[in-house]
Design an enzyme around this catalytic site. Sequence first.
Site, PDB file in Angstrom:
ATOM      1  N   HIS A 305       0.850  -1.193   0.000  1.00 29.76           N
ATOM      2  CA  HIS A 305       0.000   0.000   0.000  1.00 29.76           C
ATOM      3  C   HIS A 305       0.879   1.233   0.000  1.00 29.76           C
ATOM      4  O   HIS A 305       1.937   1.237   0.626  1.00 29.76           O
ATOM      5  CB  HIS A 305      -0.929   0.021   1.233  1.00 29.76           C
ATOM      6  CG  HIS A 305      -2.074   0.950   1.060  1.00 29.76           C
ATOM      7  ND1 HIS A 305      -1.992   2.284   1.354  1.00 29.76           N
ATOM      8  CD2 HIS A 305      -3.321   0.734   0.580  1.00 29.76           C
ATOM      9  CE1 HIS A 305      -3.153   2.855   1.066  1.00 29.76           C
ATOM     10  NE2 HIS A 305      -3.978   1.939   0.588  1.00 29.76           N
ATOM     11  N   ASP A 363      -7.961  -5.442  -0.220  1.00 29.70           N
ATOM     12  CA  ASP A 363      -8.444  -6.082  -1.444  1.00 29.70           C
ATOM     13  C   ASP A 363      -8.154  -7.572  -1.463  1.00 29.70           C
ATOM     14  O   ASP A 363      -8.840  -8.332  -2.134  1.00 29.70           O
ATOM     15  CB  ASP A 363      -7.808  -5.416  -2.667  1.00 29.70           C
ATOM     16  CG  ASP A 363      -8.293  -4.000  -2.825  1.00 29.70           C
ATOM     17  OD1 ASP A 363      -9.497  -3.793  -2.649  1.00 29.70           O
ATOM     18  OD2 ASP A 363      -7.480  -3.112  -3.099  1.00 29.70           O
TER      19      ASP A 363
HETATM   20  N1  CMC Z   1       4.413  -7.369  -5.147  1.00 36.31           N
HETATM   21  C1  CMC Z   1       5.764  -7.351  -5.295  1.00 36.31           C
HETATM   22  N2  CMC Z   1       6.532  -6.279  -5.101  1.00 36.31           N
HETATM   23  C2  CMC Z   1       5.924  -5.143  -4.750  1.00 36.31           C
HETATM   24  C3  CMC Z   1       4.523  -5.057  -4.566  1.00 36.31           C
HETATM   25  C4  CMC Z   1       3.774  -6.233  -4.773  1.00 36.31           C
HETATM   26  N3  CMC Z   1       2.444  -6.214  -4.612  1.00 36.31           N
HETATM   27  N4  CMC Z   1       4.175  -3.798  -4.221  1.00 36.31           N
HETATM   28  C5  CMC Z   1       5.323  -3.100  -4.163  1.00 36.31           C
HETATM   29  N5  CMC Z   1       6.373  -3.904  -4.491  1.00 36.31           N
HETATM   30  C6  CMC Z   1       7.795  -3.512  -4.486  1.00 36.31           C
HETATM   31  C7  CMC Z   1       8.144  -2.697  -5.717  1.00 36.31           C
HETATM   32  O1  CMC Z   1       8.612  -3.512  -6.771  1.00 36.31           O
HETATM   33  C8  CMC Z   1       9.218  -1.775  -5.182  1.00 36.31           C
HETATM   34  O2  CMC Z   1      10.418  -2.485  -5.117  1.00 36.31           O
HETATM   35  P1  CMC Z   1      11.819  -1.721  -5.357  1.00 36.31           P
HETATM   36  O3  CMC Z   1      11.924  -0.713  -4.244  1.00 36.31           O
HETATM   37  O4  CMC Z   1      12.835  -2.811  -5.263  1.00 36.31           O
HETATM   38  O5  CMC Z   1      11.748  -1.100  -6.709  1.00 36.31           O
HETATM   39  C9  CMC Z   1       8.772  -1.499  -3.735  1.00 36.31           C
HETATM   40  O6  CMC Z   1       7.981  -2.657  -3.354  1.00 36.31           O
HETATM   41  C10 CMC Z   1       7.938  -0.237  -3.562  1.00 36.31           C
HETATM   42  O7  CMC Z   1       6.875  -0.268  -4.503  1.00 36.31           O
HETATM   43  P2  CMC Z   1       6.215   1.013  -5.166  1.00 36.31           P
HETATM   44  O8  CMC Z   1       5.532   0.620  -6.437  1.00 36.31           O
HETATM   45  O9  CMC Z   1       7.236   2.116  -5.237  1.00 36.31           O
HETATM   46  O10 CMC Z   1       5.146   1.404  -4.063  1.00 36.31           O
HETATM   47  P3  CMC Z   1       3.906   2.332  -4.276  1.00 36.31           P
HETATM   48  O11 CMC Z   1       3.641   2.955  -2.968  1.00 36.31           O
HETATM   49  O12 CMC Z   1       4.105   3.231  -5.449  1.00 36.31           O
HETATM   50  O13 CMC Z   1       2.757   1.287  -4.683  1.00 36.31           O
HETATM   51  C11 CMC Z   1       0.887  -0.135  -4.651  1.00 36.31           C
HETATM   52  C12 CMC Z   1       1.726   0.897  -3.872  1.00 36.31           C
HETATM   53  C13 CMC Z   1      -0.369  -0.468  -3.841  1.00 36.31           C
HETATM   54  C14 CMC Z   1       0.456   0.453  -6.009  1.00 36.31           C
HETATM   55  C15 CMC Z   1       1.745  -1.403  -4.864  1.00 36.31           C
HETATM   56  O14 CMC Z   1       2.129  -1.959  -3.634  1.00 36.31           O
HETATM   57  C16 CMC Z   1       1.052  -2.446  -5.731  1.00 36.31           C
HETATM   58  O15 CMC Z   1       1.118  -2.377  -6.963  1.00 36.31           O
HETATM   59  N6  CMC Z   1       0.330  -3.448  -5.069  1.00 36.31           N
HETATM   60  C17 CMC Z   1      -0.460  -4.399  -5.788  1.00 36.31           C
HETATM   61  C18 CMC Z   1      -1.777  -3.764  -6.184  1.00 36.31           C
HETATM   62  C19 CMC Z   1      -2.723  -3.612  -5.010  1.00 36.31           C
HETATM   63  O16 CMC Z   1      -2.932  -4.526  -4.240  1.00 36.31           O
HETATM   64  N7  CMC Z   1      -3.348  -2.414  -4.908  1.00 36.31           N
HETATM   65  C20 CMC Z   1      -4.356  -2.143  -3.920  1.00 36.31           C
HETATM   66  C21 CMC Z   1      -3.987  -1.038  -2.968  1.00 36.31           C
HETATM   67  S1  CMC Z   1      -5.130  -0.987  -1.582  1.00 36.31           S
HETATM   68  C22 CMC Z   1      -6.627  -0.453  -2.237  1.00 36.31           C
HETATM   69  C23 CMC Z   1      -6.658   0.972  -2.643  1.00 36.31           C
HETATM   70  O17 CMC Z   1      -6.323   1.856  -1.837  1.00 36.31           O
HETATM   71  O18 CMC Z   1      -7.082   1.234  -3.795  1.00 36.31           O
END
Ligand code: CMC
Length: 429
Positions: A305, A363
């Site tokens: 998240h 989710d």
């Molecule tokens: N699986 C594997 N690796 C992950 C994941 C994941 N679900 N989420 C983040 N990472 C890794 C990412 O690759 C990155 O690694 P590195 O630092 O080595 O490059 C690190 O963790 C940080 O990720 P980020 O993309 O910079 O983090 P963010 O804050 O931009 O993204 C997120 C948050 C929710 C978009 C992301 O965690 C994700 O894509 N999760 C899966 C989709 C999901 O479940 N979304 C629902 C969110 S809750 C409901 C809502 O509020 O809508």
Amino acid sequence: MSSNSTLSVDNKAVDLSVKEGTIGPSVIDISKLYAQTGMFTYDPGFTSTASCESKITYIDGDKGVLLYRGYPIDQLAEHGDFLETCYLLLYGELPTAAQKADFDYRVTRHTMVHDQMNRFFTGFRRDAHPMAIMVACVGALSAFYHDSTDISDPHQRMVASMRMIAKMPTLAAMAYKYHVGQPFVYPQNDLDYSSNFLRMCFAVPAEEYKVNPVLSRALDRIFILHADHEQNASTSTVRLAGSSGANPFACIAAGIACLWGPAHGGANEAALKMLEEIGTPDKIPMYIAKAKDKNDPFRLMGFGHRVYKNYDPRARIMQKTTHEVLSELGIKDDPLLDVAMELEQIALKDEYFVEKKLYPNIDFYSGITLKAMGFPTSMFTVLFALARTVGWIAQWSEMIEDPSQRIGRPRQLYTGSPERNYVTVAQRG
Ligand code: CMC
């Protein structure tokens, strides 16, 4: 309360005021920065930028705290109901018994949609995604309810809000019924909000439908957990759309479109599809390896998240609700559930996920619960949109009522070509 901070730009000191909230980080007010320095700030993804002042919802991502108008989400989900939560988000206080009865009555009186909407639905293909139908139908409400589109009139704003909270379940159920080829079921106003929605989705004219109170309560709780979440992508979309003076139905349609994406509300559908793709617990290590591989775009859907870096407090409540629903329905040996439970355990212990603070989010659990209740995956994000509508409306109203409100207009760092002269086709090499 405010204090000052000083920024040094090209050896010139710029004084910036610091504004303090009631809780949470203070903000540096940079609204005069461009006038003072000729520079913009740069923050793609808004990781350090507060886009507005708000009194509605507070999140502390490190501590796993979520408050609606100051009330912890677990207390509201445990003791309250969804319409009471709607009242709280809209008006700032929990209703008295009389206020609650009046609010429930006002919402209930608006549950039917204009009969001409039925024709609007039948213009879609049967295999249309219900979110595509929702984007269109909610936007189309502005073509049906002209008497509540004048945003300068507080009464019209209130009527539009009531209409959307009341009609969203009816539209969502119609999208589902159309998708599965069954006749629409009209709302029954002596039922509570969630029971009414379950009936509109799952009743058929050929049989009597009895609402299961455990499922109805679980759904109500899911709605409470999704009702608002501060300045997330869809809420910011609603605020930005509303800042131009667009009508409320159009703004909420914009929010629904944004919510659809798999990184936001579409994650519950994506999480379930991922569990189906994994199929059996023995394949989990392979998918965990894919998720960790920097060269593989695969992510574990339902994990991580942007704000919660400890745990998602909604996920904790949702996990309990998931187990209540599965036990009520007698579901024990669902292979999908086996995969989900094992994946949860492995990811919670795996160094990569622990180090990056990637916990199961709401989710992950809501998808499993909704599937057990009988909703197809394509409906998951629709249910999220239904519940989030009140949050969008509360945030939109707060913005409209803010006297300092102006059209939202971000700036950019331009990295394209500098000015150059046009050349005719014949002269281009
Ligand atoms: N699986 C594997 N690796 C992950 C994941 C994941 N679900 N989420 C983040 N990472 C890794 C990412 O690759 C990155 O690694 P590195 O630092 O080595 O490059 C690190 O963790 C940080 O990720 P980020 O993309 O910079 O983090 P963010 O804050 O931009 O993204 C997120 C948050 C929710 C978009 C992301 O965690 C994700 O894509 N999760 C899966 C989709 C999901 O479940 N979304 C629902 C969110 S809750 C409901 C809502 O509020 O809508």
